[in-house]
Design a protein around this motif. Structure first.
Motif, PDB file in Angstrom:
ATOM      1  N   LEU A 339      32.148  23.149  34.991  1.00 43.58           N
ATOM      2  CA  LEU A 339      32.643  24.401  34.419  1.00 43.58           C
ATOM      3  C   LEU A 339      33.019  24.258  32.951  1.00 43.58           C
ATOM      4  CD1 LEU A 339      34.744  25.598  37.467  1.00 43.58           C
ATOM      5  CD2 LEU A 339      32.719  26.728  36.535  1.00 43.58           C
ATOM      6  N   ALA A 340      33.473  23.083  32.569  1.00 46.29           N
ATOM      7  CA  ALA A 340      33.796  22.862  31.159  1.00 46.29           C
ATOM      8  C   ALA A 340      32.551  23.028  30.295  1.00 46.29           C
ATOM      9  CB  ALA A 340      34.406  21.472  30.968  1.00 46.29           C
ATOM     10  N   LYS A 341      31.394  22.638  30.837  1.00 47.52           N
ATOM     11  CA  LYS A 341      30.134  22.845  30.116  1.00 47.52           C
ATOM     12  C   LYS A 341      29.717  24.312  30.174  1.00 47.52           C
ATOM     13  CE  LYS A 341      28.405  18.141  30.979  1.00 47.52           C
ATOM     14  NZ  LYS A 341      27.354  17.334  31.661  1.00 47.52           N
ATOM     15  N   ALA A 342      29.867  24.932  31.349  1.00 52.40           N
ATOM     16  CA  ALA A 342      29.484  26.342  31.504  1.00 52.40           C
ATOM     17  C   ALA A 342      30.308  27.244  30.602  1.00 52.40           C
ATOM     18  CB  ALA A 342      29.654  26.762  32.962  1.00 52.40           C
ATOM     19  N   ALA A 343      31.543  26.848  30.315  1.00 54.56           N
ATOM     20  CA  ALA A 343      32.429  27.666  29.476  1.00 54.56           C
ATOM     21  C   ALA A 343      31.918  27.793  28.049  1.00 54.56           C
ATOM     22  CB  ALA A 343      33.833  27.063  29.469  1.00 54.56           C
ATOM     23  N   GLN A 344      31.086  26.882  27.628  1.00 52.58           N
ATOM     24  CA  GLN A 344      30.579  26.909  26.257  1.00 52.58           C
ATOM     25  C   GLN A 344      29.516  27.988  26.063  1.00 52.58           C
ATOM     26  OE1 GLN A 344      29.336  22.876  25.509  1.00 52.58           O
ATOM     27  NE2 GLN A 344      31.380  22.030  25.844  1.00 52.58           N
ATOM     28  N   THR A 345      28.829  28.353  27.154  1.00 54.05           N
ATOM     29  CA  THR A 345      27.803  29.417  27.077  1.00 54.05           C
ATOM     30  C   THR A 345      27.888  30.289  28.327  1.00 54.05           C
ATOM     31  OG1 THR A 345      26.191  27.893  28.060  1.00 54.05           O
ATOM     32  CG2 THR A 345      26.214  28.079  25.635  1.00 54.05           C
ATOM     33  N   PRO A 346      28.945  31.103  28.449  1.00 56.17           N
ATOM     34  CA  PRO A 346      29.105  31.922  29.659  1.00 56.17           C
ATOM     35  C   PRO A 346      28.000  32.959  29.807  1.00 56.17           C
ATOM     36  CG  PRO A 346      30.700  32.547  27.972  1.00 56.17           C
ATOM     37  CD  PRO A 346      30.027  31.303  27.479  1.00 56.17           C
ATOM     38  N   LYS A 347      27.657  33.253  31.069  1.00 58.14           N
ATOM     39  CA  LYS A 347      26.638  34.259  31.365  1.00 58.14           C
ATOM     40  C   LYS A 347      27.312  35.624  31.487  1.00 58.14           C
ATOM     41  CE  LYS A 347      23.761  30.992  33.965  1.00 58.14           C
ATOM     42  NZ  LYS A 347      23.147  30.682  35.290  1.00 58.14           N
ATOM     43  N   GLY A 348      27.432  36.320  30.365  1.00 56.19           N
ATOM     44  CA  GLY A 348      28.133  37.591  30.368  1.00 56.19           C
ATOM     45  C   GLY A 348      29.606  37.371  30.613  1.00 56.19           C
ATOM     46  N   LYS A 349      30.277  38.373  31.145  1.00 61.79           N
ATOM     47  CA  LYS A 349      31.690  38.252  31.477  1.00 61.79           C
ATOM     48  C   LYS A 349      31.796  37.378  32.724  1.00 61.79           C
ATOM     49  CE  LYS A 349      35.827  41.130  31.912  1.00 61.79           C
ATOM     50  NZ  LYS A 349      36.328  42.518  32.086  1.00 61.79           N
ATOM     51  N   THR A 350      32.376  36.186  32.556  1.00 57.40           N
ATOM     52  CA  THR A 350      32.348  35.157  33.592  1.00 57.40           C
ATOM     53  C   THR A 350      33.756  34.831  34.062  1.00 57.40           C
ATOM     54  OG1 THR A 350      30.336  34.182  32.682  1.00 57.40           O
ATOM     55  CG2 THR A 350      31.683  32.777  34.103  1.00 57.40           C
ATOM     56  N   ALA A 351      33.932  34.730  35.380  1.00 56.82           N
ATOM     57  CA  ALA A 351      35.241  34.393  35.950  1.00 56.82           C
ATOM     58  C   ALA A 351      35.135  33.168  36.836  1.00 56.82           C
ATOM     59  CB  ALA A 351      35.797  35.565  36.747  1.00 56.82           C
ATOM     60  N   VAL A 352      36.119  32.288  36.704  1.00 56.97           N
ATOM     61  CA  VAL A 352      36.302  31.179  37.633  1.00 56.97           C
ATOM     62  C   VAL A 352      37.459  31.577  38.537  1.00 56.97           C
ATOM     63  CG1 VAL A 352      36.883  28.747  37.904  1.00 56.97           C
ATOM     64  CG2 VAL A 352      35.518  29.495  35.937  1.00 56.97           C
ATOM     65  N   LEU A 353      37.186  31.727  39.824  1.00 57.74           N
ATOM     66  CA  LEU A 353      38.192  32.202  40.768  1.00 57.74           C
ATOM     67  C   LEU A 353      38.589  31.089  41.732  1.00 57.74           C
ATOM     68  CD1 LEU A 353      36.785  35.733  41.712  1.00 57.74           C
ATOM     69  CD2 LEU A 353      38.320  35.107  39.832  1.00 57.74           C
ATOM     70  N   CYS A 354      39.856  31.099  42.121  1.00 56.09           N
ATOM     71  CA  CYS A 354      40.361  30.111  43.067  1.00 56.09           C
ATOM     72  C   CYS A 354      41.490  30.726  43.877  1.00 56.09           C
ATOM     73  CB  CYS A 354      40.845  28.864  42.341  1.00 56.09           C
ATOM     74  SG  CYS A 354      42.151  29.222  41.146  1.00 56.09           S
ATOM     75  N   ARG A 355      41.885  30.035  44.919  1.00 59.80           N
ATOM     76  CA  ARG A 355      42.932  30.565  45.774  1.00 59.80           C
ATOM     77  C   ARG A 355      44.304  30.464  45.127  1.00 59.80           C
ATOM     78  NH1 ARG A 355      46.782  30.558  49.224  1.00 59.80           N
ATOM     79  NH2 ARG A 355      46.595  31.591  51.262  1.00 59.80           N
ATOM     80  N   ASP A 356      44.604  29.309  44.497  1.00 60.60           N
ATOM     81  CA  ASP A 356      45.925  29.062  43.914  1.00 60.60           C
ATOM     82  C   ASP A 356      45.802  28.646  42.457  1.00 60.60           C
ATOM     83  OD1 ASP A 356      47.503  29.407  46.354  1.00 60.60           O
ATOM     84  OD2 ASP A 356      46.486  27.595  47.033  1.00 60.60           O
ATOM     85  N   ASN A 357      46.807  28.995  41.667  1.00 57.75           N
ATOM     86  CA  ASN A 357      46.800  28.670  40.248  1.00 57.75           C
ATOM     87  C   ASN A 357      46.631  27.177  39.975  1.00 57.75           C
ATOM     88  OD1 ASN A 357      47.260  30.828  38.129  1.00 57.75           O
ATOM     89  ND2 ASN A 357      48.711  31.485  39.684  1.00 57.75           N
ATOM     90  N   GLU A 358      47.181  26.335  40.844  1.00 61.31           N
ATOM     91  CA  GLU A 358      47.133  24.894  40.592  1.00 61.31           C
ATOM     92  C   GLU A 358      45.703  24.373  40.533  1.00 61.31           C
ATOM     93  OE1 GLU A 358      48.073  23.366  45.105  1.00 61.31           O
ATOM     94  OE2 GLU A 358      49.640  24.353  43.967  1.00 61.31           O
ATOM     95  N   SER A 359      44.773  25.042  41.212  1.00 64.91           N
ATOM     96  CA  SER A 359      43.378  24.599  41.178  1.00 64.91           C
ATOM     97  C   SER A 359      42.773  24.703  39.781  1.00 64.91           C
ATOM     98  CB  SER A 359      42.535  25.435  42.150  1.00 64.91           C
ATOM     99  OG  SER A 359      42.851  25.123  43.488  1.00 64.91           O
ATOM    100  N   LEU A 360      43.361  25.535  38.928  1.00 62.30           N
ATOM    101  CA  LEU A 360      42.825  25.738  37.583  1.00 62.30           C
ATOM    102  C   LEU A 360      43.310  24.684  36.582  1.00 62.30           C
ATOM    103  CD1 LEU A 360      43.318  29.609  37.356  1.00 62.30           C
ATOM    104  CD2 LEU A 360      41.156  28.401  37.697  1.00 62.30           C
ATOM    105  N   LEU A 361      44.370  23.952  36.913  1.00 61.48           N
ATOM    106  CA  LEU A 361      45.010  23.085  35.924  1.00 61.48           C
ATOM    107  C   LEU A 361      44.090  21.985  35.372  1.00 61.48           C
ATOM    108  CD1 LEU A 361      48.591  22.823  37.451  1.00 61.48           C
ATOM    109  CD2 LEU A 361      47.843  24.168  35.481  1.00 61.48           C
TER     110      LEU A 361
END
Length: 708
Positions: A339-361
């Motif tokens: 995802l760190a690589k995908a963030a450099q060239t997102p495909k349109g409006k892109t969301a990374v979704l998870c169940r809990d905030n801690e998964s994003l850290l």
């Protein structure tokens, strides 16, 4: 205005089901609207229809929404279609807002002021802190306080009493009954109320004073309620009272999208709508205008497996688009790198979704390090103030300052010291007088048994070792031989935050660097400007009602999402079924946020929800599923060159799949955690706290190690 003129002017874009919902204006109505079906447009159009076609004065319509911001958005949507003048005469409010009006009206009637509404978190948290400390005999973390506050809100919204409160407390390892009793008494003695009390008081007044109830029923004979699946039991009771004999109640929702059980959402009310309102109509809006046909078909097939729902089928207005992607990765951490690589060239409006905030850290940590901009919806730092993370930070902080008796009091009983409270107090007093650590004071203390002095000496030695460890080694020490992992198991505390700590520790240097990294990451999340970008990180809950061109769903693994599985998935108990079906609804909400591209990550052992969604999407795994690393077995004898090439490839995949912090199972020694990797060698800590060294080639060739 005639019906024909109205539709010619305002409703050309509405389909048959939407028009039926708009025109059904009398009596109790439940409108079940699937994701992306245009429910807000339909609700707003219905308000216009009531005013312009049915001749109902705008002042007699009350529209209730879940949040203040949602009420504002709906008012803007109405004004954009029907004009600001009419919009200004309508009431768009929350249920709390109407309850405040009921209380204020009664206070004016009797000439008395209502209790003061506590709107500042600090005031309520300060009161809860004192009560928690007295009852639990332990200083709470900010995370503890937030959990207790959520439980108290749940009690009030579910209208729980006696045994119900006690059972909820036992489930959460708290004396909740006593905390709740003292909190309510303190609020009453100070003549204060919180937002949940507003609903309790408003319902009580409506029941006790019929003239007050009649006044509000006459004022608002038409009620519209958005997001009805998120409405709690007490809120439904208030709505039932306000609907009165006319029963012109219009509920818009979808039990398939009910994901706020922890906030006391009561989707069962939608299932029993016609029992509570005999003769009530249940209407459907089943067309999804958001997602492509492949996403819609898979999501619908997936949610059909739930049993606590109305019969309905979602269908797509859009044609099929790209295939749903299931990306198989070797380990959890590989998601973040991808995802760190995908963030450099997102495909349109892109969301990374998870169940809990801690998964994003771990992903936030990577994005910050590489300087990639991103948007974080509803920044949350509760991870850092949770019980587990606070304890580990305190343990490591104490290693830097062993004479800090206040820190010692917070951690000694969570480690393998075997000290009781009285002995700890004596040691702290002796240590303070002599200017030494409690561990040093324990060496010659006649008040301690030989076994306790031995335990104290062992833990004291571990504390001296901690500052010299790498971050991962320090975590291994704390969780293993120092005994904190055993404490978490005894206390029944979920250990979901520990793997996140390992992910962050893997990018830190020593223990000191790890502590600084935690602090700086917490500060970064709290204080960053949070720019608007096309790469958005969000929990599924925070993304509800939103849509994105591309959606990545992370951490869809058993124990993470869902958090718990029924003991017997084929025969779940009532409580297990309710909890598990909410997890499935959460998954359903996540995938239906995607317009065009949906990507889901797989890692570790097969995950229940992912497997079910793959089946729904028509992506069936092969009968003989490949292992994480290939076996060296073929139907016919291979040549020596084929063996060499295959073994090299298989071993490389096997070695790359192993990361520090990964849970594994050794054929002989059982479950363990990888604590160190160095060339062809691996160190694994097993449940008896023994750390063993192995040869990676031997483990691979003899098939001795598999991911847990």
């Amino acid at each position: 205005m005639t019906k024909e003129a109205f539709w010619g002017t305002y409703g050309k874009q509405l389909n048959t089901q939407q028009r039926q919902a708009v025109e059904t204006t009398e009596g109790p109505v439940l409108l079940l609207a699937v994701p992306g079906s245009g429910k807000t447009t339909t609700l707003v159009t219905r308000l216009g229809y009531l005013i312009l076609v049915r001749g109902i004065a705008p002042e007699r319509l009350l529209t209730l929404t879940y949040t203040v911001s949602a009420a504002g958005d709906m008012a803007e949507r109405f004004a954009a279609i029907f004009g600001a003048e009419l919009a200004g005469r309508l009431s768009f409010r929350t249920i709390n807002g109407i309850c405040a009006g009921i209380i204020a009206s009664f206070g004016k009637q009797i000439g008395r002021r209502a209790y003061t509404l506590v709107t500042e978190d600090a005031a309520a948290m300060g009161l809860l802190r004192r009560i928690y400390t007295d009852v639990e005999e332990e200083s709470p973390t900010e995370g503890d306080l937030q959990e207790v506050r959520t439980l108290i809100s749940y009690v009030k919204n579910q209208m729980l009493e006696g045994e119900g409160i006690q059972a909820l407390g036992e489930e959460n390892n708290l004396n909740l009954s006593e905390i709740y009793r003292r909190y309510c008494e303190a609020m009453r003695s100070q003549k204060c109320m919180d937002y949940d009390d507003q609903m309790i008081y408003a319902r009580m007044l409506l029941l006790k004073f019929p003239d007050l109830l009649s006044r509000f029923q006459a004022r608002y004979p038409y009620l519209c309620v958005d997001e009805a699946q998120d409405t709690s039991r007490i809120q439904h009771e208030i709505l039932h009272l306000l609907a009165g004999k006319e029963r012109n109640l219009f509920l818009v929702g979808d039990e398939d999208q009910s994901i706020y059980g922890f906030r006391a959402a009561c989707p069962e009310e939608l299932l029993h709508f016609q029992e509570r309102y005999p003769g009530g109509k249940v209407l459907l809006m089943e067309t999804n205008f958001r997602s492509n046909e492949k996403i819609v078909a898979a999501a619908d097939a997936f949610i059909q497996k739930n049993t606590l729902r109305h019969e309905k089928h979602m269908k797509a207005a859009r044609p099929a688009g790209p295939e749903i992607k299931f990306l198989a990765l070797r380990a959890r951490g590989a998601q973040y790198t991808y995802l760190a690589k995908a963030a450099q060239t997102p495909k349109g409006k892109t969301a990374v979704l998870c169940r809990d905030n801690e998964s994003l850290l771990p992903l936030i940590d990577l994005l910050q390090a590489q300087g990639t901009p991103f948007t974080l919806r509803r920044p949350d730092t509760s991870f850092f103030t949770s019980r587990t993370v606070t304890d580990i930070r305190n343990i490591m902080a104490y290693a830097k300052n062993p004479r800090d008796t206040e820190l010692f009091r917070k951690i000694y009983y969570k480690l393998g010291t075997y000290l009781n409270k009285q002995a700890a107090a004596v040691l702290c007093e002796q240590a303070a007088k002599k200017g030494m650590s409690p561990f040093a004071a324990a060496k010659g203390s006649p008040a301690l048994s030989t076994s306790v002095r031995t335990s104290m000496a062992k833990i004291g030695a571990k504390f001296r070792e901690l500052p010299r460890c790498t971050a991962v080694e320090a975590l291994n020490l704390v969780m293993g031989s120092m005994g904190y992992g055993s404490y978490l198991e005894r206390a029944g505390i979920r250990q979901s935050k520990v793997p996140i700590l390992y992910q962050l520790a893997g990018r830190a240097g020593d223990m000191e660097d790890f502590l600084e990294r935690l602090s700086s990451l917490e500060t970064y999340i709290t204080e960053r400007s949070n720019p608007r970008t096309d790469f958005i990180l969000s929990t599924i809950h925070a993304s509800k009602g939103l849509e994105y061109d591309t959606v990545y769903l992370i951490d869809a693994a058993d124990g993470l999402f869902p958090q718990q599985m029924p003991e017997d998935p084929n025969h779940p108990t009532g409580a297990e079924r309710s909890a598990y079906e909410e997890e499935r609804r959460l998954f359903y909400v996540a995938v239906t946020r995607a317009r065009d591209n949906l990507i889901l990550f797989e890692f570790g052992k097969p995950a229940a929800l992912l497997a079910q969604f793959k089946e729904a999407a028509g992506v069936l795994p092969p009968k003989n599923r490949e292992r994480a690393y290939p076996r060296t077995v073929k139907p016919s004898p291979p040549t020596s060159k084929e063996v060499e090439e295959r073994d090299a490839s298989g071993y490389a995949a096997f070695a790359e799949s192993l990361t520090v912090g990964l849970s594994v199972i050794h054929v002989r020694y059982g479950p363990g955690v990888v604590v160190r990797l160095e060339g062809p060698r691996i160190w694994i800590r097993f449940e008896e706290d023994a750390v063993r060294k192995f040869s990676l080639p031997v483990l691979y060739q003899k098939h001795l190690l598999v991911p847990e």
